[in-house]
Enzyme design. Structure first.
Site, PDB file in Angstrom:
ATOM      1  CG  HIS A 354      23.499 -12.645  66.673  1.00  0.00           C
ATOM      2  ND1 HIS A 354      22.608 -13.640  66.926  1.00  0.00           N
ATOM      3  CD2 HIS A 354      24.683 -13.254  66.438  1.00  0.00           C
ATOM      4  CE1 HIS A 354      23.221 -14.809  66.828  1.00  0.00           C
ATOM      5  NE2 HIS A 354      24.480 -14.606  66.534  1.00  0.00           N
ATOM      6  CB  ALA A 355      25.589  -8.303  71.069  1.00  0.00           C
ATOM      7  CG  HIS A 384      33.167  -8.386  71.717  1.00  0.00           C
ATOM      8  ND1 HIS A 384      34.210  -9.149  71.254  1.00  0.00           N
ATOM      9  CD2 HIS A 384      32.387  -8.143  70.634  1.00  0.00           C
ATOM     10  CE1 HIS A 384      34.063  -9.362  69.963  1.00  0.00           C
ATOM     11  NE2 HIS A 384      32.964  -8.764  69.569  1.00  0.00           N
ATOM     12  CD  GLU A 385      29.069  -6.463  70.180  1.00  0.00           C
ATOM     13  OE1 GLU A 385      29.381  -5.776  69.188  1.00  0.00           O
ATOM     14  OE2 GLU A 385      28.948  -7.697  70.150  1.00  0.00           O
ATOM     15  CG  HIS A 388      33.232  -4.600  67.272  1.00  0.00           C
ATOM     16  ND1 HIS A 388      34.119  -5.168  66.395  1.00  0.00           N
ATOM     17  CD2 HIS A 388      32.548  -5.630  67.826  1.00  0.00           C
ATOM     18  CE1 HIS A 388      33.992  -6.483  66.426  1.00  0.00           C
ATOM     19  NE2 HIS A 388      33.042  -6.786  67.293  1.00  0.00           N
ATOM     20  CD  GLU A 412      34.188  -9.951  65.614  1.00  0.00           C
ATOM     21  OE1 GLU A 412      33.678  -9.964  66.761  1.00  0.00           O
ATOM     22  OE2 GLU A 412      33.681  -9.345  64.665  1.00  0.00           O
ATOM     23  CG  HIS A 512      27.816 -16.215  62.972  1.00  0.00           C
ATOM     24  ND1 HIS A 512      27.302 -16.732  64.138  1.00  0.00           N
ATOM     25  CD2 HIS A 512      28.338 -15.017  63.283  1.00  0.00           C
ATOM     26  CE1 HIS A 512      27.524 -15.883  65.124  1.00  0.00           C
ATOM     27  NE2 HIS A 512      28.142 -14.837  64.635  1.00  0.00           N
ATOM     28  CE1 TYR A 522      32.901 -12.994  65.909  1.00  0.00           C
ATOM     29  CE2 TYR A 522      32.193 -14.456  64.164  1.00  0.00           C
ATOM     30  CZ  TYR A 522      32.107 -13.243  64.818  1.00  0.00           C
ATOM     31  OH  TYR A 522      31.232 -12.290  64.375  1.00  0.00           O
TER      32      TYR A 522
END
Length: 613
Positions: A354-355, A384-385, A388, A412, A512, A522
């Site tokens: 999972h990224a 996306h990451e 964060h 997110e 999850h 999400y």
């Protein structure tokens, strides 16, 4: 810090970064108990308590993060035990701090201090019972469920064993419904051994929630949005009703196209869509079946995967992601990011693929952990990451209790609002696309986007609808699977490819659920990212169709964005939202504006077809 999760777009893959507010040695509690319980507490004593608590938690949270990093990257019995030890200490100390903080309940406090006490109470995603043996049991179960998912494989009759990365790849490309059914069932077979432990985990975490004053864990989760749990549930229903017509238009189109491809015996023309035919193990995003929908590409279409394969490897993709943020005025990532991150799946060991994005020291030790494949969807995930990471660095100077997103949906949505700006114009400007296509037919690209984002909306909503009912007892352990598929039918209009029973535990095949990561974030993020994106486009003085906007290179836009990010969780989320968008309510009008041309087109294509299931 509170647990928050970091997402991989290819499966809404997010990862759980266990930052549960952590930790001091238990004997230090004695020092904090110096406060005489017989005297009335004062605001000054509350401030002193919080200062000490934040210092302990900030220092000891790093232990949890380091142990979790190692456990996710080197899955062994020993690393699982190390992570469990760190999390158990975290949980014990945080639970005790919450108990001690009750002394200050009802005391008039400055707003900032009162907010810290509230966030302390809400900081554990899985509050543990006070009893040490039960607490240890709960944390051990939690780590084991996470590890079971990470080690999960399906071994085919020919002896080939597939991990989740291989399964995702196969299900994204295979068009053989029998093979897809076999692999779908094989992956879901990893979950039944989790079922009994999961039920026990629910019972133990509910006990912990009740001990700190909540009805159950679901009520605790919903209390983290600066409104009552009831108000939050009502707000979700409002948002779902805004976007549901758009989803129904997409569902109707995809169903009749799949029925044309596979026949009415495989895909009922007026019923739910079989879950194994939608391009990934969870039917949560549908972009991988775009080629089955018969949409004619024109000169405006861009195959991002092919562009990437011609020019980049995994690390190069991350460099381009970083470049988008630096073009907006964000500082480059630190050298340690490149030294310590994991970009591709190791050949010699299991990792949780999972990224995920990490700020290991809550300051500058930023990292990502990904099993990058050179494809368009992973290019989006990278942006996306890194969102964060940019958020984490923006609020690093906040007090420890405020080092988090305004709410978990914000965390997110940040990177995804940037990813929306990966337009053909952007790809041309950074040298990945030789010539920017002329403005023409936007429908193919909008359909691809909708298959990823609009298709996800009901899935993003139903995961926690199931869990909240599990936590409340409305769904009993004996009905876990039945209730799971009832909700998937209600919200998504999908059905399992074969008969399921309570011998199965299909929720556990979703990361999850196994890792106890809240999921409503999400759904919120998918709405917020378009709201953020539209605001960023306006800030960059863009005036064209919303879906063609990119703000690459706009430092003015980056400064406005960073102004919101730097607030962290120091203020209620409507305050942060207002800084960027000018409004104080999550609103789906931006996503509806973005996809308005597509919805008009879909409704024209669907004339004469049954809508719904």
């Amino acid at each position: 810090m509170p647990q928050y999760e970091f997402y991989c777009h290819a499966c809404k893959k997010t990862f759980t970064k266990i930052l549960m507010k952590s930790l001091a040695l238990v004997f230090l509690f004695l020092a904090m108990n110096v406060y005489a319980q017989t005297t009335a507490p004062t605001a000054a004593e509350a401030q002193e308590f919080m200062n000490k608590a934040e210092a302990q938690l900030a220092d000891l949270s790093v232990k949890v993060q380091r142990a979790s990093w190692v456990q996710e990257n080197f899955i062994t019995d020993d690393t699982e035990a190390m992570a469990a030890d760190a999390i158990d200490e975290n949980t014990a100390v945080t639970t005790e701090l919450v108990e001690q903080a009750k002394r200050f309940d009802g005391l008039a406090l400055p707003p900032e201090l009162a907010r810290k006490f509230m966030l302390l109470k809400l900081s554990l995603t899985a509050p543990a019972p006070k009893d040490a043996a039960l607490r240890r049991e709960m944390t051990t179960i939690g780590v084991s469920l996470d590890a079971d998912y990470g080690k999960g494989k399906y071994c085919r009759k020919n002896g080939e064993c597939l991990d989740i990365t291989a399964i995702e790849k196969l299900m994204s490309t295979s068009r053989d419904p029998e093979e897809l059914k076999e692999v779908w069932a094989g992956w879901h077979a990893i979950a039944p051994p989790m079922r009994q432990r999961y039920s026990r985990f629910v019972a133990l975490s509910n006990q912990g929630a009740r001990e700190i004053g909540f009805k159950d864990v679901g009520a605790l989760w919903r209390a983290g949005y600066d409104m009552t749990p009831e108000e939050f549930s009502a707000d979700l229903e409002r948002l779902w009703n805004q976007v549901r017509p758009l989803y129904l238009s997409l569902h109707t189109f995809v169903r009749w196209k799949l029925a044309e491809k596979y026949g009415p015996n495989v895909v009922p023309p007026d019923g739910p869509i079989p879950a194994h035919l939608l391009g990934n193990p969870w039917a949560q995003e549908w972009e991988n079946i775009y080629d089955l929908l018969g949409v004619q590409e024109d000169k405006g279409g861009v195959n991002v995967t092919e562009l990437l394969k011609k020019k980049l490897d995994a690390k190069g993709m991350v460099k381009y992601g970083e470049g988008f943020y630096t073009s907006m005025g964000f500082a480059p990532l630190p050298p340690t990011f490149w030294e310590r991150s994991l970009f591709t799946k190791p050949a010699d060991r299991d990792v949780v693929c999972h990224a995920s994005a990490w700020d290991v020291d809550n300051m500058d030790d930023l990292r990502v952990k990904m099993c990058i494949q050179v494809r368009g969807v992973d290019f989006v995930t990278i942006h996306h990451e890194l969102g964060h990471n940019m958020y984490q660095r923006a609020y690093k100077d906040q007090p420890f209790m405020f080092k988090n997103g305004a709410n978990d949906g914000f965390h997110e949505a940040i990177g995804d609002s940037i990813a929306l700006a990966i337009t053909p114009e952007y790809l041309h400007r950074v040298g990945l696309l030789e010539n920017a296509p002329e403005d023409s037919n936007d429908i193919p690209e909008l359909l691809k986007q909708a298959l990823e984002r609009v298709a996800f909306l009901p899935f993003g909503l139903m995961i926690d609808q199931w869990r909240w009912k599990v936590f409340s007892g409305e769904i009993a352990p004996a009905d876990y699977n039945k209730a799971w598929w009832a909700l998937r039918l209600k919200y998504q209009g999908v059905a399992p490819p074969m008969t399921r029973s309570e011998a199965d535990f299909d929720p556990g095949a979703k990361f999850h659920v196994a890792a106890n990561v809240p999921y409503t974030r999400y759904f919120l993020a998918m709405i917020l990212e378009f709201q953020f994106y539209r605001a960023l486009c306006h800030e960059s003085v863009y005036t064209g169709p919303l879906n063609r906007c990119t703000f690459y290179g706009s430092k003015k836009t980056g400064a406005k964005f960073n102004q919101m990010l730097a607030m962290g969780q120091s203020k209620p989320w409507p305050d942060a939202l207002e800084v960027l968008t000018g409004g104080r309510q999550v609103d789906a009008s931006a996503i509806l504006e973005y996809f308005a041309p597509l919805q008009k087109w879909l409704d024209e294509q669907n004339k004469g077809k049954k809508v719904g299931w």
